[in-house]
Design a protein around this motif. Structure first.
Motif, PDB file in Angstrom:
ATOM      1  N   VAL A 146       0.846  -1.199   0.000  1.00 30.23           N
ATOM      2  CA  VAL A 146       0.000   0.000   0.000  1.00 30.23           C
ATOM      3  C   VAL A 146       0.876   1.242   0.000  1.00 30.23           C
ATOM      4  N   ASN A 147       0.514   2.212  -0.822  1.00 29.19           N
ATOM      5  CA  ASN A 147       1.211   3.491  -0.837  1.00 29.19           C
ATOM      6  C   ASN A 147       0.914   4.210   0.481  1.00 29.19           C
ATOM      7  N   SER A 148       1.919   4.382   1.299  1.00 32.22           N
ATOM      8  CA  SER A 148       1.740   4.949   2.639  1.00 32.22           C
ATOM      9  C   SER A 148       1.239   6.386   2.603  1.00 32.22           C
ATOM     10  N   ALA A 149       1.460   7.087   1.502  1.00 36.99           N
ATOM     11  CA  ALA A 149       1.024   8.483   1.414  1.00 36.99           C
ATOM     12  C   ALA A 149      -0.491   8.595   1.343  1.00 36.99           C
ATOM     13  N   TYR A 150      -1.158   7.551   0.831  1.00 40.02           N
ATOM     14  CA  TYR A 150      -2.603   7.619   0.639  1.00 40.02           C
ATOM     15  C   TYR A 150      -3.392   6.895   1.728  1.00 40.02           C
ATOM     16  N   ALA A 151      -2.719   6.052   2.510  1.00 38.68           N
ATOM     17  CA  ALA A 151      -3.387   5.349   3.612  1.00 38.68           C
ATOM     18  C   ALA A 151      -2.457   5.337   4.818  1.00 38.68           C
ATOM     19  N   PRO A 152      -2.189   6.503   5.399  1.00 37.10           N
ATOM     20  CA  PRO A 152      -1.164   6.623   6.443  1.00 37.10           C
ATOM     21  C   PRO A 152      -1.445   5.826   7.711  1.00 37.10           C
ATOM     22  N   ASN A 153      -2.712   5.459   7.973  1.00 34.76           N
ATOM     23  CA  ASN A 153      -3.053   4.717   9.187  1.00 34.76           C
ATOM     24  C   ASN A 153      -3.210   3.219   8.948  1.00 34.76           C
ATOM     25  N   ILE A 162     -11.247  -6.116  10.585  1.00 33.86           N
ATOM     26  CA  ILE A 162     -11.623  -5.432   9.348  1.00 33.86           C
ATOM     27  C   ILE A 162     -10.646  -5.884   8.268  1.00 33.86           C
ATOM     28  N   THR A 163     -11.129  -6.111   7.057  1.00 34.95           N
ATOM     29  CA  THR A 163     -10.225  -6.553   5.995  1.00 34.95           C
ATOM     30  C   THR A 163      -9.535  -5.344   5.363  1.00 34.95           C
ATOM     31  N   PRO A 164      -8.351  -5.534   4.769  1.00 34.75           N
ATOM     32  CA  PRO A 164      -7.710  -4.425   4.050  1.00 34.75           C
ATOM     33  C   PRO A 164      -8.625  -3.837   2.975  1.00 34.75           C
ATOM     34  N   ASN A 165      -9.355  -4.704   2.276  1.00 37.19           N
ATOM     35  CA  ASN A 165     -10.287  -4.229   1.254  1.00 37.19           C
ATOM     36  C   ASN A 165     -11.311  -3.269   1.842  1.00 37.19           C
ATOM     37  N   GLN A 166     -11.878  -3.632   2.984  1.00 28.09           N
ATOM     38  CA  GLN A 166     -12.897  -2.799   3.626  1.00 28.09           C
ATOM     39  C   GLN A 166     -12.299  -1.465   4.076  1.00 28.09           C
ATOM     40  N   TYR A 167     -11.130  -1.520   4.695  1.00 27.78           N
ATOM     41  CA  TYR A 167     -10.487  -0.297   5.176  1.00 27.78           C
ATOM     42  C   TYR A 167     -10.145   0.642   4.019  1.00 27.78           C
ATOM     43  N   SER A 169     -11.399   0.708   0.986  1.00 27.46           N
ATOM     44  CA  SER A 169     -12.610   1.178   0.302  1.00 27.46           C
ATOM     45  C   SER A 169     -13.236   2.355   1.033  1.00 27.46           C
ATOM     46  N   GLN A 170     -13.154   2.322   2.359  1.00 28.06           N
ATOM     47  CA  GLN A 170     -13.734   3.395   3.161  1.00 28.06           C
ATOM     48  C   GLN A 170     -12.883   4.662   3.111  1.00 28.06           C
ATOM     49  N   ASN A 171     -11.557   4.499   3.032  1.00 30.80           N
ATOM     50  CA  ASN A 171     -10.662   5.648   3.124  1.00 30.80           C
ATOM     51  C   ASN A 171     -10.111   6.127   1.780  1.00 30.80           C
ATOM     52  N   CYS A 172     -10.132   5.270   0.779  1.00 33.05           N
ATOM     53  CA  CYS A 172      -9.657   5.631  -0.559  1.00 33.05           C
ATOM     54  C   CYS A 172     -10.662   5.070  -1.562  1.00 33.05           C
ATOM     55  N   PRO A 173     -11.794   5.742  -1.736  1.00 33.12           N
ATOM     56  CA  PRO A 173     -12.865   5.226  -2.598  1.00 33.12           C
ATOM     57  C   PRO A 173     -12.349   4.774  -3.966  1.00 33.12           C
ATOM     58  N   LEU A 174     -12.749   3.567  -4.345  1.00 26.83           N
ATOM     59  CA  LEU A 174     -12.256   2.939  -5.563  1.00 26.83           C
ATOM     60  C   LEU A 174     -12.739   3.660  -6.810  1.00 26.83           C
ATOM     61  N   SER A 175     -11.809   3.891  -7.749  1.00 27.95           N
ATOM     62  CA  SER A 175     -12.195   4.484  -9.037  1.00 27.95           C
ATOM     63  C   SER A 175     -11.786   3.605 -10.216  1.00 27.95           C
ATOM     64  N   GLN A 212      -9.384   7.803  -7.562  1.00 29.11           N
ATOM     65  CA  GLN A 212      -9.210   8.931  -8.485  1.00 29.11           C
ATOM     66  C   GLN A 212      -7.991   8.633  -9.364  1.00 29.11           C
ATOM     67  N   ASP A 213      -6.954   9.487  -9.342  1.00 29.23           N
ATOM     68  CA  ASP A 213      -5.787   9.203 -10.168  1.00 29.23           C
ATOM     69  C   ASP A 213      -4.627   8.637  -9.346  1.00 29.23           C
ATOM     70  N   LYS A 214      -4.921   8.197  -8.101  1.00 29.61           N
ATOM     71  CA  LYS A 214      -3.870   7.720  -7.202  1.00 29.61           C
ATOM     72  C   LYS A 214      -3.825   6.190  -7.182  1.00 29.61           C
ATOM     73  N   LEU A 215      -2.654   5.634  -7.484  1.00 30.72           N
ATOM     74  CA  LEU A 215      -2.476   4.180  -7.416  1.00 30.72           C
ATOM     75  C   LEU A 215      -2.237   3.826  -5.945  1.00 30.72           C
ATOM     76  N   VAL A 216      -3.250   3.236  -5.311  1.00 34.28           N
ATOM     77  CA  VAL A 216      -3.234   3.063  -3.854  1.00 34.28           C
ATOM     78  C   VAL A 216      -2.581   1.761  -3.422  1.00 34.28           C
ATOM     79  N   SER A 217      -2.921   0.645  -4.081  1.00 32.59           N
ATOM     80  CA  SER A 217      -2.397  -0.635  -3.597  1.00 32.59           C
ATOM     81  C   SER A 217      -2.180  -1.629  -4.727  1.00 32.59           C
TER      82      SER A 217
END
Length: 236
Positions: A146-153, A162-167, A169-175, A212-217
């Motif tokens: 996971v890119n730490s800049a987009y999911a710092p916690n 809680i699954t990584p997918n759930q976390y 999805s809640q904090n970095c809405p999928l695009s 959005q345009d951020k590659l999160v994981s």
């Protein structure tokens, strides 16, 4: 006499016994020694046929007891063109979900991970390794970067609750998502994690997700091929 390989002839013989009901679920099959005599083949040839049927979920070996016919097992199924929370999938099938966190840490991105996440070499990224279970049977080994800049916690989460997918999805809405699927020969670590037999097939789903345009994981999702299938539905 069939021209097919001898081990396939033995597989077909056993399959016919099972499918005809002559060997019902729970029935102990003819021993390997008896099959070697019946087909006039080596023990290795018989063992190959039985190993294949064990990998296919049709037979089960019981140490010191023998080999027995298994009940047909319905495969778990996930959508290929969508992302769903595996905990919800399991619950919707009426099964009990649980997970085991193997690793959860920060590390510098090596060349392979930097390329997958679109970050500079040695950029700090978060890594988690989790085994997901359905009724205490492992159905997915998840390796995720996971890119730490987009999911710092990310590392502060309890991924048994809680699954990584759930976390994510809640904090970095999928695009957007990117999927590739392949059949692989599982290494010792994957076999151990998923409780696979030596010749059991393994499915690998390679997934990247954007918000959005951020590659999160970027994730590698391994599944036991005899217990899992991926499907898609396209409306025309």
């Amino acid at each position: 006499m069939s021209n097919s390989p001898l081990y396939l002839q033995i597989k077909q013989f056993i399959n016919k016994k099972i499918e005809s009901g002559q060997w019902p679920v729970g029935q102990q099959i003819t021993t390997e020694l008896e099959l070697t005599k019946q087909f006039n083949v080596s023990r290795m040839t018989v063992n190959k046929a039985i190993r294949d049927l064990v990998s296919e979920g049709k037979l089960q070996r019981k140490p010191r007891l023998g080999t027995f016919v298994c009940a047909p097992e319905e495969k778990a199924e996930s959508p290929l063109l969508d992302i769903r929370n595996i905990a919800e999938e399991v619950s919707q099938r009426g099964k009990n979900y649980s997970s085991k966190v193997v690793k959860q840490l920060a590390l510098p991105a090596d060349e392979r991970i930097a390329t997958k996440l679109g970050v500079m070499l040695n950029t700090p990224v978060f890594y988690s390794e989790i085994i997901h279970f359905e009724d205490k049977s492992p159905i997915q080994l998840e390796l995720r970067w996971v890119n730490s800049a987009y999911a710092p916690n990310y590392l502060e989460q309890d991924f048994t609750q809680i699954t990584p997918n759930q976390y994510l999805s809640q904090n970095c809405p999928l695009s957007a998502i990117e999927h590739t699927v392949e059949a692989i020969i599982a290494d010792a670590h994957i076999r151990s994690s998923l409780e696979l037999n030596a010749n059991e097939p393994c499915l690998l789903l390679n997934r990247r997700t954007w918000s959005q345009d951020k590659l999160v994981s970027s994730a590698l999702l391994y599944h036991p091929g005899t217990k899992y299938k991926l499907s898609s539905k396209i409306l025309l």
